[in-house]
Design an enzyme around this catalytic site. Structure first.
Site, PDB file in Angstrom:
ATOM      1  N   GLY A  53       0.760  -1.238   0.000  1.00 23.47           N
ATOM      2  CA  GLY A  53       0.000   0.000   0.000  1.00 23.47           C
ATOM      3  C   GLY A  53       0.787   1.284   0.000  1.00 23.47           C
ATOM      4  O   GLY A  53       0.202   2.360   0.138  1.00 23.47           O
ATOM      5  N   TRP A  55       2.313   2.923  -2.443  1.00 18.27           N
ATOM      6  CA  TRP A  55       1.966   3.828  -3.542  1.00 18.27           C
ATOM      7  C   TRP A  55       0.561   4.380  -3.354  1.00 18.27           C
ATOM      8  O   TRP A  55       0.302   5.539  -3.691  1.00 18.27           O
ATOM      9  CB  TRP A  55       2.122   3.110  -4.887  1.00 18.27           C
ATOM     10  CG  TRP A  55       3.551   3.103  -5.373  1.00 18.27           C
ATOM     11  CD1 TRP A  55       4.673   3.107  -4.603  1.00 18.27           C
ATOM     12  CD2 TRP A  55       4.001   3.121  -6.740  1.00 18.27           C
ATOM     13  NE1 TRP A  55       5.793   3.107  -5.394  1.00 18.27           N
ATOM     14  CE2 TRP A  55       5.413   3.113  -6.707  1.00 18.27           C
ATOM     15  CE3 TRP A  55       3.346   3.108  -7.958  1.00 18.27           C
ATOM     16  CZ2 TRP A  55       6.188   3.106  -7.873  1.00 18.27           C
ATOM     17  CZ3 TRP A  55       4.112   3.110  -9.125  1.00 18.27           C
ATOM     18  CH2 TRP A  55       5.507   3.118  -9.078  1.00 18.27           C
ATOM     19  N   ASP A  85      -5.576  -5.467  -5.667  1.00 15.31           N
ATOM     20  CA  ASP A  85      -4.587  -6.499  -5.390  1.00 15.31           C
ATOM     21  C   ASP A  85      -5.310  -7.814  -5.125  1.00 15.31           C
ATOM     22  O   ASP A  85      -6.471  -7.815  -4.708  1.00 15.31           O
ATOM     23  CB  ASP A  85      -3.712  -6.132  -4.179  1.00 15.31           C
ATOM     24  CG  ASP A  85      -2.363  -6.841  -4.216  1.00 15.31           C
ATOM     25  OD1 ASP A  85      -1.366  -6.176  -4.516  1.00 15.31           O
ATOM     26  OD2 ASP A  85      -2.316  -8.059  -3.964  1.00 15.31           O
ATOM     27  N   ASP A 101      -8.456  -9.717  -9.499  1.00 14.81           N
ATOM     28  CA  ASP A 101      -7.491 -10.172 -10.488  1.00 14.81           C
ATOM     29  C   ASP A 101      -7.430  -9.152 -11.623  1.00 14.81           C
ATOM     30  O   ASP A 101      -8.458  -8.854 -12.250  1.00 14.81           O
ATOM     31  CB  ASP A 101      -7.959 -11.539 -11.002  1.00 14.81           C
ATOM     32  CG  ASP A 101      -7.011 -12.189 -11.991  1.00 14.81           C
ATOM     33  OD1 ASP A 101      -6.203 -11.472 -12.612  1.00 14.81           O
ATOM     34  OD2 ASP A 101      -7.101 -13.424 -12.154  1.00 14.81           O
ATOM     35  N   ASP A 126       3.283  -0.911  -9.289  1.00 13.22           N
ATOM     36  CA  ASP A 126       4.622  -1.213  -8.764  1.00 13.22           C
ATOM     37  C   ASP A 126       4.800  -2.714  -8.550  1.00 13.22           C
ATOM     38  O   ASP A 126       5.699  -3.152  -7.855  1.00 13.22           O
ATOM     39  CB  ASP A 126       4.848  -0.454  -7.445  1.00 13.22           C
ATOM     40  CG  ASP A 126       6.292  -0.542  -6.953  1.00 13.22           C
ATOM     41  OD1 ASP A 126       7.201  -0.584  -7.809  1.00 13.22           O
ATOM     42  OD2 ASP A 126       6.504  -0.582  -5.726  1.00 13.22           O
ATOM     43  N   LYS A 166       6.402  -0.604 -13.280  1.00  8.78           N
ATOM     44  CA  LYS A 166       7.764  -1.135 -13.107  1.00  8.78           C
ATOM     45  C   LYS A 166       8.133  -1.991 -14.314  1.00  8.78           C
ATOM     46  O   LYS A 166       7.297  -2.707 -14.871  1.00  8.78           O
ATOM     47  CB  LYS A 166       7.844  -1.978 -11.830  1.00  8.78           C
ATOM     48  CG  LYS A 166       9.231  -2.561 -11.561  1.00  8.78           C
ATOM     49  CD  LYS A 166       9.270  -3.295 -10.247  1.00  8.78           C
ATOM     50  CE  LYS A 166       9.185  -2.333  -9.088  1.00  8.78           C
ATOM     51  NZ  LYS A 166       9.329  -3.025  -7.777  1.00  8.78           N
TER      52      LYS A 166
END
Length: 250
Positions: A53, A55, A85, A101, A126, A166
Site C-alpha cells: 500500500g 503507492w 490487489d 485479479d 509497482d 515497473k
C-alpha cells in the site's frame, strides 16, 4: 537476515519508518512525480498490485492533501483512489480497495463503478515477481505482468491519461517500449534515486494515452503478447505472475 540488515542501513528504509510509509518504495513514486509532475490534474487514480500500500499512501496523501487545501483539479471533481490487489491490505484513508485479479474484465468494470462511470486520470503499478535470480525468467514474468497491467489500463484510463509501471531492463525491453508506444505518444524510462543501483528495475512513464483508431480493449487474450525466449506461453505463467507480483517494496 542479509536483506533485513541491508534495509536497515538504507536511508530510504529509515525515512519510510520515520515518515510513516508502509514501504521504502513510496519514495520511488514521489521521485517520479517530482520528475514528471504525475499528479497534476489527477482526481481519479488506480494503483494496481497495490499491497502493501505504499503507492496508494502516496496517492492518498498527495491527492487528498491537495483537495483538503482547496486545490482541486479538473473543475473541482472529488478525488477518488482505487487500489487493486489479489491480497487484502490494511485500510487507507480515502482509498477504495478491490481484492481482485487484474486480468479479469470484472475488475476493470468494478474500478469504473467506483469512479461512477468515469475513466481514470492515472494508473500506476509497482507490482513485481519475487526475483529468482534467473534473469531471463524474471524479465519474462515482469514483462507479462506489465502487459497485464497495460491491458486493464486500456479499459479504465481516459484519453490523454498517464500509466506508470515497473519494468525490468533486459534484452526484450526495446520490444516492450515499442508495444507501449502504440498506446501512448510519450514513453520514458526512469530510475528514481531510491531504486537500488543493484536492481534491474526501472519505471516506464507513459503519457498521453491515445490508443489506435478502432482499438477495442479485450481481456480474453494477452495484449500484444509475444514469445520471450523459449518459455511457456502466458496462460501457463499468469497465475504465478499474479501471485508473485503483489506487495513489491524493493
Amino acid at each position: 537476515m542479509g536483506r533485513s540488515s541491508k534495509d536497515k542501513r538504507d536511508i530510504y528504509y529509515r525515512l519510510a519508518k520515520e515518515e510513516g510509509w508502509r514501504a521504502r518504495s513510496a519514495f520511488k513514486l514521489l521521485q517520479l512525480d517530482h520528475e514528471f509532475n504525475l499528479f497534476s490534474d489527477v482526481n481519479r487514480a488506480v494503483d494496481l498490485c497495490a499491497a502493501p500500500g505504499s503507492w496508494s499512501q502516496v496517492l492518498s496523501r498527495k491527492l487528498r492533501g491537495r483537495e483538503e487545501k482547496g486545490e482541486k483539479a479538473n473543475g473541482g471533481e472529488e478525488v477518488k483512489i482505487v487500489a487493486v490487489d489479489l491480497q487484502a491490505m490494511a485500510p487507507l484513508p480515502g482509498v477504495t480497495q478491490i481484492q481482485g485479479d487484474i486480468t479479469k474484465v470484472s475488475t476493470a468494470q468494478e474500478i469504473i463503478r467506483h469512479f461512477e462511470g468515469q475513466p481514470a486520470d492515472l494508473v500506476v503499478c509497482d507490482g513485481a515477481p519475487d526475483v529468482t535470480g534467473l534473469h531471463d525468467v524474471d524479465e519474462y514474468i515482469q514483462a507479462q505482468l506489465l502487459l497485464a497491467a497495460l491491458n486493464i489500463t486500456t479499459h479504465v484510463l481516459k484519453p490523454g491519461g498517464t500509466f506508470v509501471a515497473k519494468i525490468f531492463r533486459g534484452k526484450d525491453v526495446t520490444l516492450l517500449y515499442s508495444q507501449l508506444k502504440i498506446f501512448f505518444s510519450s514513453v520514458t524510462c526512469s530510475k528514481p534515486r531510491s531504486s537500488r543501483n543493484s536492481s534491474i528495475e526501472a519505471f516506464v512513464v507513459c503519457e498521453n494515452y491515445s490508443p489506435p483508431e478502432g482499438y477495442v480493449p479485450n481481456m480474453s487474450n494477452p495484449l500484444l503478447d509475444h514469445s520471450y525466449g523459449n518459455y511457456k506461453e502466458w496462460e501457463e505463467w499468469k497465475c504465478l505472475t499474479l501471485v508473485w507480483c503483489c506487495g513489491a517494496s524493493a
